[in-house]
Write a protein that holds these residues in place. Structure first.
Motif, PDB file in Angstrom:
ATOM      1  N   LEU A  96       1.196  -0.877   0.002  1.00 20.74           N
ATOM      2  CA  LEU A  96       0.242   0.381  -0.372  1.00 20.74           C
ATOM      3  C   LEU A  96       0.698   1.429  -0.032  1.00 20.74           C
ATOM      4  CD1 LEU A  96      -2.788   0.758   0.633  1.00 20.74           C
ATOM      5  CD2 LEU A  96      -2.674   1.062   2.424  1.00 20.74           C
ATOM      6  N   TYR A  97       2.062   1.483   0.583  1.00 20.63           N
ATOM      7  CA  TYR A  97       2.749   3.034   0.876  1.00 20.63           C
ATOM      8  C   TYR A  97       3.292   2.663  -0.231  1.00 20.63           C
ATOM      9  CZ  TYR A  97       6.004   6.076   2.243  1.00 20.63           C
ATOM     10  OH  TYR A  97       7.056   6.670   2.629  1.00 20.63           O
ATOM     11  N   GLU A  98       3.979   1.725  -0.646  1.00 24.52           N
ATOM     12  CA  GLU A  98       4.654   2.342  -2.404  1.00 24.52           C
ATOM     13  C   GLU A  98       4.167   2.200  -3.193  1.00 24.52           C
ATOM     14  OE1 GLU A  98       7.198  -1.878  -3.301  1.00 24.52           O
ATOM     15  OE2 GLU A  98       8.468  -1.238  -1.297  1.00 24.52           O
ATOM     16  N   ALA A  99       2.697   1.938  -3.776  1.00 23.04           N
ATOM     17  CA  ALA A  99       1.806   1.992  -4.924  1.00 23.04           C
ATOM     18  C   ALA A  99       1.178   3.876  -4.761  1.00 23.04           C
ATOM     19  CB  ALA A  99       0.070   1.005  -4.185  1.00 23.04           C
ATOM     20  N   VAL A 100       0.496   4.322  -2.917  1.00 23.01           N
ATOM     21  CA  VAL A 100      -0.263   5.498  -3.518  1.00 23.01           C
ATOM     22  C   VAL A 100       1.532   6.142  -2.728  1.00 23.01           C
ATOM     23  CG1 VAL A 100      -1.468   6.575  -1.038  1.00 23.01           C
ATOM     24  CG2 VAL A 100      -1.793   4.252  -1.487  1.00 23.01           C
ATOM     25  N   TRP A 101       2.823   6.005  -2.210  1.00 26.34           N
ATOM     26  CA  TRP A 101       4.041   7.081  -1.829  1.00 26.34           C
ATOM     27  C   TRP A 101       4.594   7.130  -3.541  1.00 26.34           C
ATOM     28  CZ3 TRP A 101       0.454   5.685   2.183  1.00 26.34           C
ATOM     29  CH2 TRP A 101       0.161   6.969   3.009  1.00 26.34           C
ATOM     30  N   ASN A 102       5.144   6.124  -4.193  1.00 27.64           N
ATOM     31  CA  ASN A 102       5.847   5.487  -5.207  1.00 27.64           C
ATOM     32  C   ASN A 102       6.908   5.854  -4.511  1.00 27.64           C
ATOM     33  OD1 ASN A 102       6.249   4.859  -7.605  1.00 27.64           O
ATOM     34  ND2 ASN A 102       6.240   7.541  -8.455  1.00 27.64           N
ATOM     35  N   GLU A 103       7.361   5.461  -3.087  1.00 22.60           N
ATOM     36  CA  GLU A 103       8.280   5.431  -3.627  1.00 22.60           C
ATOM     37  C   GLU A 103       8.686   3.734  -2.101  1.00 22.60           C
ATOM     38  OE1 GLU A 103       8.638   8.804  -0.944  1.00 22.60           O
ATOM     39  OE2 GLU A 103       8.841   8.085   1.439  1.00 22.60           O
ATOM     40  N   PRO A 104      10.234   3.619  -2.062  1.00 24.20           N
ATOM     41  CA  PRO A 104      10.469   2.398  -1.198  1.00 24.20           C
ATOM     42  C   PRO A 104      10.046   2.865  -0.089  1.00 24.20           C
ATOM     43  CG  PRO A 104      12.393   3.139  -2.255  1.00 24.20           C
ATOM     44  CD  PRO A 104      11.682   4.036  -2.316  1.00 24.20           C
ATOM     45  N   TYR A 105       9.928   1.617   0.991  1.00 19.46           N
ATOM     46  CA  TYR A 105       8.907   1.107   1.480  1.00 19.46           C
ATOM     47  C   TYR A 105       9.836   0.881   3.126  1.00 19.46           C
ATOM     48  CZ  TYR A 105       6.537  -2.031   5.530  1.00 19.46           C
ATOM     49  OH  TYR A 105       6.006  -2.337   6.933  1.00 19.46           O
ATOM     50  N   TYR A 106       9.713   1.478   4.002  1.00 23.83           N
ATOM     51  CA  TYR A 106      10.537   2.090   5.275  1.00 23.83           C
ATOM     52  C   TYR A 106       9.823   1.175   6.495  1.00 23.83           C
ATOM     53  CZ  TYR A 106       8.377   6.025   6.295  1.00 23.83           C
ATOM     54  OH  TYR A 106       7.910   6.782   7.199  1.00 23.83           O
ATOM     55  N   TYR A 107      10.642   0.437   7.430  1.00 21.66           N
ATOM     56  CA  TYR A 107       9.991   0.083   8.546  1.00 21.66           C
ATOM     57  C   TYR A 107       8.726   0.799   9.261  1.00 21.66           C
ATOM     58  CZ  TYR A 107       8.773  -1.974  13.262  1.00 21.66           C
ATOM     59  OH  TYR A 107       8.392  -2.214  14.047  1.00 21.66           O
ATOM     60  N   GLY A 108       8.971   2.492   9.275  1.00 29.48           N
ATOM     61  CA  GLY A 108       8.419   3.259  10.465  1.00 29.48           C
ATOM     62  C   GLY A 108       7.012   3.695   9.130  1.00 29.48           C
ATOM     63  N   ALA A 109       6.975   3.027   7.493  1.00 32.61           N
ATOM     64  CA  ALA A 109       5.988   3.412   6.727  1.00 32.61           C
ATOM     65  C   ALA A 109       4.683   2.869   7.830  1.00 32.61           C
ATOM     66  CB  ALA A 109       6.138   2.916   6.175  1.00 32.61           C
ATOM     67  N   ASN A 110       4.610   1.367   8.452  1.00 33.76           N
ATOM     68  CA  ASN A 110       3.681   1.516   9.080  1.00 33.76           C
ATOM     69  C   ASN A 110       2.399   2.239   9.924  1.00 33.76           C
ATOM     70  OD1 ASN A 110       4.266  -1.252   7.986  1.00 33.76           O
ATOM     71  ND2 ASN A 110       4.733  -2.147  10.055  1.00 33.76           N
ATOM     72  N   ASN A 111       2.567   3.330  10.818  1.00 34.78           N
ATOM     73  CA  ASN A 111       1.993   3.689  11.508  1.00 34.78           C
ATOM     74  C   ASN A 111       1.630   4.502  10.387  1.00 34.78           C
ATOM     75  OD1 ASN A 111       2.930   2.408  13.708  1.00 34.78           O
ATOM     76  ND2 ASN A 111       4.770   3.546  13.756  1.00 34.78           N
ATOM     77  N   THR A 112       2.466   5.213   9.430  1.00 35.99           N
ATOM     78  CA  THR A 112       1.820   6.384   8.264  1.00 35.99           C
ATOM     79  C   THR A 112       0.961   5.802   7.575  1.00 35.99           C
ATOM     80  OG1 THR A 112       4.275   6.484   7.466  1.00 35.99           O
ATOM     81  CG2 THR A 112       2.579   7.740   6.151  1.00 35.99           C
TER      82      THR A 112
END
Length: 240
Positions: free
Chosen positions: A191-207
């Protein structure tokens, strides 16, 4: 009246440090952006009443209204993307930023290339969401229907039982992705990589969690017991 020429994007930079403001202005001007500077939250809100912006870059620690308070006030005026730029890098600081309506968060000190990358990505998403013909050709009228929701993919308008919903571009992008791919489970990473269009990182879960929570507040009858966007524990999120 706003006389901004097409394809010239207008960025509001809000920071009480004049050196930071100048650095960002020089950087963005060199890329063709129009830049307005504000030294505090109050000045930023006055600028927003006088002109429209494609992006707001917002510091947190400022005299008077802090960045979180300013962000909440901005969201009453515009859904333009907000990029927090702050030396406060704890997860709790980021969560407060997202909860108050921010779209992205970049820590100081920052690299010029990273800042430009975030700026371009946020503005691009915002104008795709708004259906800007200057950035993407408008497709034939396409509407996603989902349990009383109407997601107009050509204009970015969302209605629920005929009533317009006021979503940020990030919320719209998440809702469109999930409803267009029903019964698919989207992990936080996907979901993060599709919406933010950048590589996922661990802290993105909270985002992701904060933005899902904000979206549910706007579309669910009972956000604490969601039925439109379901959490599949240990796996991700899904629309049925």
């Amino acid at each position: 009246m706003d006389t901004k020429a097409p394809n010239i994007f207008h960025v509001l930079v809000v920071d009480d440090n004049p050196e930071i403001r100048e650095i960002i202005q020089i950087l963005l001007n060199s890329e063709g952006y129009q830049v307005t500077l504000a030294a505090d939250g109050g000045a930023a809100l006055e600028d927003l009443k006088a002109s429209s912006f494609d992006l707001i870059i917002l510091d947190i620690m400022m005299p008077g209204l802090n960045g979180y308070q300013t962000c909440l006030a901005i969201r009453k005026i515009t859904n333009a993307p907000i990029l927090f730029l702050s030396a406060r890098t704890k997860d709790s600081d980021k969560m407060l930023g997202f909860s108050s309506g921010g779209d992205d968060y970049l820590a100081k000190p920052f690299s010029c290339s990273e800042l430009l990358g975030r700026v371009k990505a946020l503005i691009r998403r915002y104008h795709i969401y708004r259906g800007s013909e200057s950035l993407i050709p408008a497709p034939a009228d396409t509407v996603i229907h989902y349990h009383g929701l109407e997601i107009h993919t050509d204009t970015g308008e969302v209605r629920q039982n005929g009533t317009p919903l006021d979503l940020t571009d990030t919320e719209y992008s998440m809702l469109k992705l999930l409803t267009a791919n029903r019964r698919q489970i989207f992990s936080a990473e996907r979901l993060y990589e599709a919406v933010w269009n950048e590589p996922y990182y661990y802290g993105a879960n909270n985002t992701i969690m904060v933005h899902i929570r904000n979206l549910r507040r706007k579309i669910e009858k009972d956000p604490k017991n969601p039925v439109l966007i379901k959490t599949i524990w240990g796996k991700g999120y899904r629309c049925d």
